[in-house]
Design a protein around this motif. Sequence first.
Motif, PDB file in Angstrom:
ATOM      1  N   ILE A  72       0.842  -1.202   0.000  1.00  0.00           N
ATOM      2  CA  ILE A  72       0.000   0.000   0.000  1.00  0.00           C
ATOM      3  C   ILE A  72       0.878   1.254   0.000  1.00  0.00           C
ATOM      4  O   ILE A  72       0.593   2.236  -0.666  1.00  0.00           O
ATOM      5  CB  ILE A  72      -0.952  -0.011   1.211  1.00  0.00           C
ATOM      6  N   VAL A 101      -4.980  -3.829  -9.854  1.00  0.00           N
ATOM      7  CA  VAL A 101      -5.908  -3.848  -8.720  1.00  0.00           C
ATOM      8  C   VAL A 101      -7.199  -4.566  -9.107  1.00  0.00           C
ATOM      9  O   VAL A 101      -7.711  -5.398  -8.367  1.00  0.00           O
ATOM     10  CB  VAL A 101      -6.195  -2.418  -8.234  1.00  0.00           C
ATOM     11  N   LEU A 102      -7.710  -4.241 -10.318  1.00  0.00           N
ATOM     12  CA  LEU A 102      -8.982  -4.814 -10.743  1.00  0.00           C
ATOM     13  C   LEU A 102      -8.906  -6.326 -10.962  1.00  0.00           C
ATOM     14  O   LEU A 102      -9.831  -7.061 -10.641  1.00  0.00           O
ATOM     15  CB  LEU A 102      -9.447  -4.155 -12.051  1.00  0.00           C
ATOM     16  N   PHE A 105      -5.496  -7.770  -7.254  1.00  0.00           N
ATOM     17  CA  PHE A 105      -5.597  -7.421  -5.828  1.00  0.00           C
ATOM     18  C   PHE A 105      -6.923  -7.833  -5.221  1.00  0.00           C
ATOM     19  O   PHE A 105      -6.983  -8.486  -4.191  1.00  0.00           O
ATOM     20  CB  PHE A 105      -5.460  -5.911  -5.653  1.00  0.00           C
ATOM     21  N   PHE A 106      -8.002  -7.418  -5.873  1.00  0.00           N
ATOM     22  CA  PHE A 106      -9.327  -7.722  -5.346  1.00  0.00           C
ATOM     23  C   PHE A 106      -9.543  -9.237  -5.322  1.00  0.00           C
ATOM     24  O   PHE A 106     -10.143  -9.781  -4.397  1.00  0.00           O
ATOM     25  CB  PHE A 106     -10.415  -7.057  -6.194  1.00  0.00           C
ATOM     26  N   ALA A 109      -7.521 -10.741  -2.444  1.00  0.00           N
ATOM     27  CA  ALA A 109      -8.098 -10.368  -1.153  1.00  0.00           C
ATOM     28  C   ALA A 109      -9.449 -11.051  -0.957  1.00  0.00           C
ATOM     29  O   ALA A 109      -9.767 -11.518   0.133  1.00  0.00           O
ATOM     30  CB  ALA A 109      -8.250  -8.851  -1.063  1.00  0.00           C
ATOM     31  N   GLY A 110     -10.237 -11.140  -2.034  1.00  0.00           N
ATOM     32  CA  GLY A 110     -11.561 -11.730  -1.921  1.00  0.00           C
ATOM     33  C   GLY A 110     -11.525 -13.213  -1.581  1.00  0.00           C
ATOM     34  O   GLY A 110     -12.358 -13.709  -0.827  1.00  0.00           O
ATOM     35  N   PHE A 111     -10.538 -13.926  -2.141  1.00  0.00           N
ATOM     36  CA  PHE A 111     -10.508 -15.364  -1.918  1.00  0.00           C
ATOM     37  C   PHE A 111      -9.556 -15.761  -0.788  1.00  0.00           C
ATOM     38  O   PHE A 111      -9.616 -16.891  -0.296  1.00  0.00           O
ATOM     39  CB  PHE A 111     -10.146 -16.085  -3.222  1.00  0.00           C
ATOM     40  N   ILE A 114     -11.399 -16.828   2.305  1.00  0.00           N
ATOM     41  CA  ILE A 114     -11.965 -18.177   2.220  1.00  0.00           C
ATOM     42  C   ILE A 114     -10.849 -19.212   2.338  1.00  0.00           C
ATOM     43  O   ILE A 114     -10.980 -20.226   3.013  1.00  0.00           O
ATOM     44  CB  ILE A 114     -12.735 -18.342   0.898  1.00  0.00           C
TER      45      ILE A 114
ATOM     46  N   GLY B  54      -9.541  -7.196   1.847  1.00  0.00           N
ATOM     47  CA  GLY B  54     -10.353  -6.767   0.707  1.00  0.00           C
ATOM     48  C   GLY B  54     -10.844  -5.341   0.873  1.00  0.00           C
ATOM     49  O   GLY B  54     -10.871  -4.556  -0.091  1.00  0.00           O
ATOM     50  N   THR B  57      -8.260  -2.855   0.018  1.00  0.00           N
ATOM     51  CA  THR B  57      -7.954  -2.798  -1.408  1.00  0.00           C
ATOM     52  C   THR B  57      -8.656  -1.615  -2.080  1.00  0.00           C
ATOM     53  O   THR B  57      -8.151  -1.063  -3.052  1.00  0.00           O
ATOM     54  CB  THR B  57      -8.347  -4.126  -2.084  1.00  0.00           C
ATOM     55  N   TRP B  58      -9.803  -1.201  -1.522  1.00  0.00           N
ATOM     56  CA  TRP B  58     -10.482  -0.039  -2.102  1.00  0.00           C
ATOM     57  C   TRP B  58      -9.652   1.235  -1.953  1.00  0.00           C
ATOM     58  O   TRP B  58      -9.765   2.149  -2.772  1.00  0.00           O
ATOM     59  CB  TRP B  58     -11.864   0.153  -1.467  1.00  0.00           C
ATOM     60  N   ILE B 300     -12.950  -1.780 -16.197  1.00  0.00           N
ATOM     61  CA  ILE B 300     -13.895  -1.394 -15.149  1.00  0.00           C
ATOM     62  C   ILE B 300     -15.236  -2.076 -15.355  1.00  0.00           C
ATOM     63  O   ILE B 300     -15.818  -2.622 -14.411  1.00  0.00           O
ATOM     64  CB  ILE B 300     -14.049   0.135 -15.134  1.00  0.00           C
ATOM     65  N   PHE B 303     -14.603  -6.011 -14.748  1.00  0.00           N
ATOM     66  CA  PHE B 303     -14.128  -6.530 -13.471  1.00  0.00           C
ATOM     67  C   PHE B 303     -14.866  -5.993 -12.247  1.00  0.00           C
ATOM     68  O   PHE B 303     -15.003  -6.699 -11.261  1.00  0.00           O
ATOM     69  CB  PHE B 303     -12.620  -6.315 -13.336  1.00  0.00           C
ATOM     70  N   LEU B 304     -15.359  -4.764 -12.308  1.00  0.00           N
ATOM     71  CA  LEU B 304     -16.061  -4.270 -11.117  1.00  0.00           C
ATOM     72  C   LEU B 304     -17.281  -5.134 -10.771  1.00  0.00           C
ATOM     73  O   LEU B 304     -17.451  -5.491  -9.596  1.00  0.00           O
ATOM     74  CB  LEU B 304     -16.447  -2.807 -11.276  1.00  0.00           C
ATOM     75  N   ILE B 307     -15.990  -8.242  -9.215  1.00  0.00           N
ATOM     76  CA  ILE B 307     -15.493  -7.990  -7.865  1.00  0.00           C
ATOM     77  C   ILE B 307     -16.660  -7.931  -6.884  1.00  0.00           C
ATOM     78  O   ILE B 307     -16.613  -8.506  -5.795  1.00  0.00           O
ATOM     79  CB  ILE B 307     -14.679  -6.675  -7.835  1.00  0.00           C
ATOM     80  N   TYR B 310     -17.979 -11.619  -6.255  1.00  0.00           N
ATOM     81  CA  TYR B 310     -17.275 -12.512  -5.331  1.00  0.00           C
ATOM     82  C   TYR B 310     -17.073 -11.919  -3.948  1.00  0.00           C
ATOM     83  O   TYR B 310     -16.958 -12.640  -2.971  1.00  0.00           O
ATOM     84  CB  TYR B 310     -15.994 -13.099  -5.922  1.00  0.00           C
ATOM     85  N   TRP B 313     -20.260 -12.760  -2.273  1.00  0.00           N
ATOM     86  CA  TRP B 313     -20.223 -14.191  -1.990  1.00  0.00           C
ATOM     87  C   TRP B 313     -19.376 -14.462  -0.733  1.00  0.00           C
ATOM     88  O   TRP B 313     -19.776 -15.206   0.160  1.00  0.00           O
ATOM     89  CB  TRP B 313     -19.670 -14.922  -3.214  1.00  0.00           C
ATOM     90  N   GLY B 314     -18.206 -13.805  -0.690  1.00  0.00           N
ATOM     91  CA  GLY B 314     -17.336 -13.968   0.474  1.00  0.00           C
ATOM     92  C   GLY B 314     -18.017 -13.529   1.760  1.00  0.00           C
ATOM     93  O   GLY B 314     -17.965 -14.217   2.777  1.00  0.00           O
TER      94      GLY B 314
END
Lengths: 468, 329
Positions: A72, A101-102, A105-106, A109-111, A114, B54, B57-58, B300, B303-304, B307, B310, B313-314
């Motif tokens: 970061i 990032v798209l 990264f996401f 981080a998202g998985f 889990i 996550g 990440t924003w 965008i 993928f947005l 994003i 999931y 979902w998480g």
Amino acid sequence: MDLDAAMLSRIQFAFTISFHIIFPAITIGLATAIAIWEGMWLKTRNPVYFQLAKFWIKPFAITFGMGVVSGIVLSYEFGTNFSKFSELVGPVLGPLLAYEVLTAFFLEAGFLGIMLFGWQRVGEKLHYFATCVVAFGTWVSSFWIIAANSWMHTPAGHKIVEGRFEVESWMEVIFNPSMPYRLVHMLLAAMLTATFLIGGVSAWYLRKNRDVAFARKGLSMALWAALVLAPLQVIVGDFHGLNVKEHQPIKVAAMEGIWPETETGAPLLLFAIPDMENETNHFEVKVPKVASLILTHSLDGEIQGLKSVPPEDRPYVPLIFFSFRIMVGLGMLMVAAAVWGLWLRRKHPQFESKPFLLLMNLMIPTGVICTLAGWYVAEVGRQPWVVHGLVRTMDIVTPLPAERVLFSLTLFVVTYSTLLLVYLYFMAKLVRKGPPDLARLEQHMLDVNAPSFALEWVKKLQREVVED
Amino acid sequence: MDLALFYYLLLGFAVLMYVVLDGFDLGLGILYPWFKSEGERDHMMRSISHVWDGNETWLVFGGVVLFAAFPAAYAGILSTMYTPIMLMLIGLIFRGVAFEYRFKSERSKPLWDSAFFLGSSVATFCQGTILGAVVQGVKVGEQGALDWLSPFSVFTGLALMVAYALLACCYLVMKSRGDIMARAAHLGRKLVVTLMVILAIVSLWTLIANTEVRARWLDGINFVYLMPLPILSALFGWLLYRDLDGQPHETRPFWLAVGLFVLGFAGLVVGLFPYLIPHQLTFWQASAPDSSLKFLLPGIFIFLPLIFAYTLWGYRIFSGKVEDFEEGY
């Protein structure tokens, strides 16, 4: 060296990026290894694979955490310390980082949540999917970062309109001339880093004669990986070198310590102390003609030397020269260790050679050191340019008061040194604690209604543990 | 629609997502002093350990959108806000590693607790301060060491700490039972009242200090169009206060608090549009060449939504209360 704000900003950036790169170098390979083990476990139900995955996920998690927090910092440092750079090349590099990032990264981080905490919340197939996605994310992330970084070495696909960069072809920007070499070289470096970490830790268990089945499997797999990856890295490194020679000949001259404007039949310097002031080397230990052979694939090949450009266009030679030798030396050691492992396999499939285990143990940090050294060769070698041939580093630094940068640099040095100690402490603690025990695995097998052969595996392993 | 406007909205969206998502997990850190026992702190940390990464990440996404689409603003704001940004980063580092190390330590646990609390507080305070300084209109490019520090920016820094803490209370109500839940609700009630007062003060202060915002809000008919924002905010605050009483509703307070953030943010954007840096730089002036803006568009649009899918979902996988028996990894 003048410690003005510009120099301090550069030191800060070098320091923060060097710290950061350690962690992705480990996690890219480790995530891949964990995905392989988890897949093997699902396929064979051999609990050793499950032990390996379950054990290594912990070092992976703390390493990943360190990578996230230090990463970061980097995404903001362009703006804080190199504001003119951001304004100038933001239109080129910004979208690449945004894609990172798209797409990565996401995803990671998202998985990751889990992968780490989902064991009881999702089925094992879905969990495996999450693990694979995280591993995939680390690869995608490297792709974008290396694309952006390579563009700074071999810029292409852009034009300059009214003093600022605009992109004409994104394909040329992303797949710029050095990108494929750099990407493969970096990914292999990351794989090798994890390989020697896994191999070294496994060797440590074998030396201590504990968790033997687990450690043998880990070491054996690491050595097969090293046997493929290490020689491959030598070949890729050679190709990468030829590419650098074509696009950044002065970097190669610094790597090889070649001073004359051009030199035919250049010797390979095993050791020397480059002297920038007198434009020469001291204490040379050399093998005649070999540098030419390596770089031009001909004994009398011609290589451009440092004096072909004025002193202000030369990078800081000694750092590049020595980093390069460290990288290559340790790389050769990796090849040697892999070959030794192969030779041992024939006679002692159990890797009972004490010296070999000790060597593997000591080689734990070699991957990280090689990666850092290689990074210095590449980045310091690009100086004095930040975008090769187009933008000079000294022209893009934010005109900040020196004390403000000194303040932040001090903060980073204190914070990162503390964190590194903490990280090493916890890594050591996790390794000492060892893999999860087989009794718990047996329970897990029963919980998930694992096939009967899987239970047999566990019983057999438990008997082995008692006998050991 | 012109591309620059699209990216301006996207940037606003990213910032809002960050503020709401990282808001509740930074807020939990700020709340640590009110939850002293190890069990409570374990519970709080466990409720966010799978999502904080996550959420953060924003922040990176907001940063790179600014870098890619508005390089001039990225360069200007970041270099001017040098010190608070560095402090924020250090704060985020300490709280981020606390997640990993706290659960693996025995003796050093209190140390990681304070790293989590201090890191979260410093990061939040700096974010609020940066926002305040930007709204107030710090001259970009001028390099006074403490330009970013003013009574107003200190106040907005503290205000953001209150706002994140409130959001965290509502999150905790959703994620816990019994004693922790009751305490979170009780604290939440006090924080709502404080936040409503703060919002009123910040709004008035901005109107007085910033002539352009004043013109936007008070000129002619605008006032009538914009009135729903403060009225709805007051309504949400009142509903939130009511919901957190006695037997609190479990999920509604969180969404009401999110609503408050959205309204506050909308009020801010309305006041500042089309400026990225008030009085100095509009988003049109700061925007990157079309080639860059266009290249990022498909990414965008593809993928947005992914994003979102999931991430949702998480969150669903880990929905419900944090169970006490749950083990880590």
